[in-house]
Design a protein around this motif. Structure first.
Motif, short mmCIF file in Angstrom:
data_model
loop_
_atom_site.label_atom_id
_atom_site.label_comp_id
_atom_site.label_asym_id
_atom_site.label_seq_id
_atom_site.Cartn_x
_atom_site.Cartn_y
_atom_site.Cartn_z
N ASN A 147 0.83 -0.65 0.01
CA ASN A 147 -0.02 0.04 0.16
C ASN A 147 0.79 1.08 -0.01
OD1 ASN A 147 -1.92 -1.66 0.32
ND2 ASN A 147 -1.50 -1.43 1.98
N VAL A 159 0.33 6.23 1.43
CA VAL A 159 0.09 5.34 2.08
C VAL A 159 -1.25 5.15 1.67
CG1 VAL A 159 -0.70 3.66 3.93
CG2 VAL A 159 1.40 4.67 3.33
N LYS A 160 -1.90 3.79 0.75
CA LYS A 160 -3.86 3.90 0.79
C LYS A 160 -4.04 4.92 0.14
CE LYS A 160 -4.70 0.31 4.19
NZ LYS A 160 -5.52 0.02 5.54
N ASP A 221 -1.59 2.83 8.04
CA ASP A 221 -1.52 1.74 7.54
C ASP A 221 -0.91 0.14 8.24
OD1 ASP A 221 -1.48 -1.06 6.02
OD2 ASP A 221 -1.16 -1.42 4.40
N ASP A 223 -1.84 -1.95 9.60
CA ASP A 223 -1.59 -3.67 9.28
C ASP A 223 -0.65 -3.98 9.29
OD1 ASP A 223 -4.41 -4.35 10.49
OD2 ASP A 223 -5.21 -3.95 9.20
N GLU A 224 -0.29 -3.28 8.10
CA GLU A 224 1.94 -3.83 7.94
C GLU A 224 2.87 -2.89 8.55
OE1 GLU A 224 1.82 -5.86 5.18
OE2 GLU A 224 -0.31 -5.36 4.06
#
Length: 252
Positions: A147, A159-160, A221, A223-224
């Motif tokens: 992402n 990011v995203k 983000d 989760d990363e």
């Protein structure tokens, strides 16, 4: 020779002469055409007689405050160009209030010159105004991992789909890692390449900057994880699949 009418015009509204001159140098170096105002009243007069693609606005100004000028720009003059607030006021209340009142971005003092240039570039890109290079378009390389996307020329990190503000040194560290995703960089390597100086083994500067990058990326983000610590050696990019190198065509 490039037509100056094609160069984005940026109005700097800052009463501190040294900061105003510094911003002027930053913008000229980045290829823009800056103009200077040293009070809110002077800026209002300039806005009434000329057109600008972006405004860098301090808040604590003589004559007319930055808040009053922003209100005048949006409600009375009905101007839509991006406004980047650059102020020593850094509270969450100040930032949120100004963004709700019509500011497009907010950067606190002291600032990194590279970050000012990156914020300006991003704001101009969003409104379709970029520097003209005499061609219909140009290729801009971007490095993407999951992402995370890094644009070297614009010094922009996304990011995203959300822009992540990094300081100049934070950006340089991340760019090194994403350009060479399989390479482990020692703290000495990073210090010498980013700070262009000798590393003596006791400075915690690299660790602090890597920690700051991680926090900013994790906030966008959670989760990363993008930076991996290789114990006893240093840091590398953490990627679960090969790095993707993209070429984007930017309309000018």
């Amino acid at each position: 020779m490039q037509d100056t009418n094609e160069i984005p015009r940026i109005l700097i509204v800052e009463d501190d002469a040294d900061i105003n001159r510094l911003l002027c140098r930053i913008l000229k170096k980045s290829g823009y055409c800056p103009e200077q105002a040293f009070s809110g009243t002077e800026a209002r007069l300039l806005l009434g007689t000329g057109s600008y693609d972006l405004i860098i606005l301090d808040l604590m100004l003589p004559g007319m405050t930055g808040e009053e000028l922003l209100d005048n720009i949006r409600k009375e003059q009905n101007l839509s160009m991006p406004v980047l607030i650059l102020s020593a006021k850094g509270s969450l209340e100040d930032r949120v209030g100004l963004l709700l009142e019509g500011a497009d971005d907010y950067l606190t003092k002291p600032f990194e010159p590279e970050e000012v240039a990156a914020r300006v570039c991003a704001l101009l890109r969003r409104c379709g105004r970029t520097r003209q290079d005499g061609a219909a378009g140009k290729e801009t390389q971007a490095y993407t991992v999951r992402n995370l996307t890094v644009y070297p020329e614009a010094r922009q990190v996304m990011v995203k789909g959300r822009e992540i503000p990094l300081t100049g040194h934070e950006f340089d560290i991340l760019l090194l890692l994403i350009r060479n995703p399989d390479k482990v960089y020692s703290r000495e390597n990073l210090y010498e390449q980013v700070w262009k100086g000798g590393y003596y083994g006791e400075d915690n500067t690299v660790n602090v900057h890597v920690s700051n990058i991680r926090k900013k990326l994790a906030k966008a983000d959670p989760d990363e994880e993008y930076i991996q610590t290789v114990w006893g050696i240093g840091f590398k990019l953490k990627h679960s699949r090969p790095q993707t190198c993209l070429l984007h065509k930017e309309a000018m």
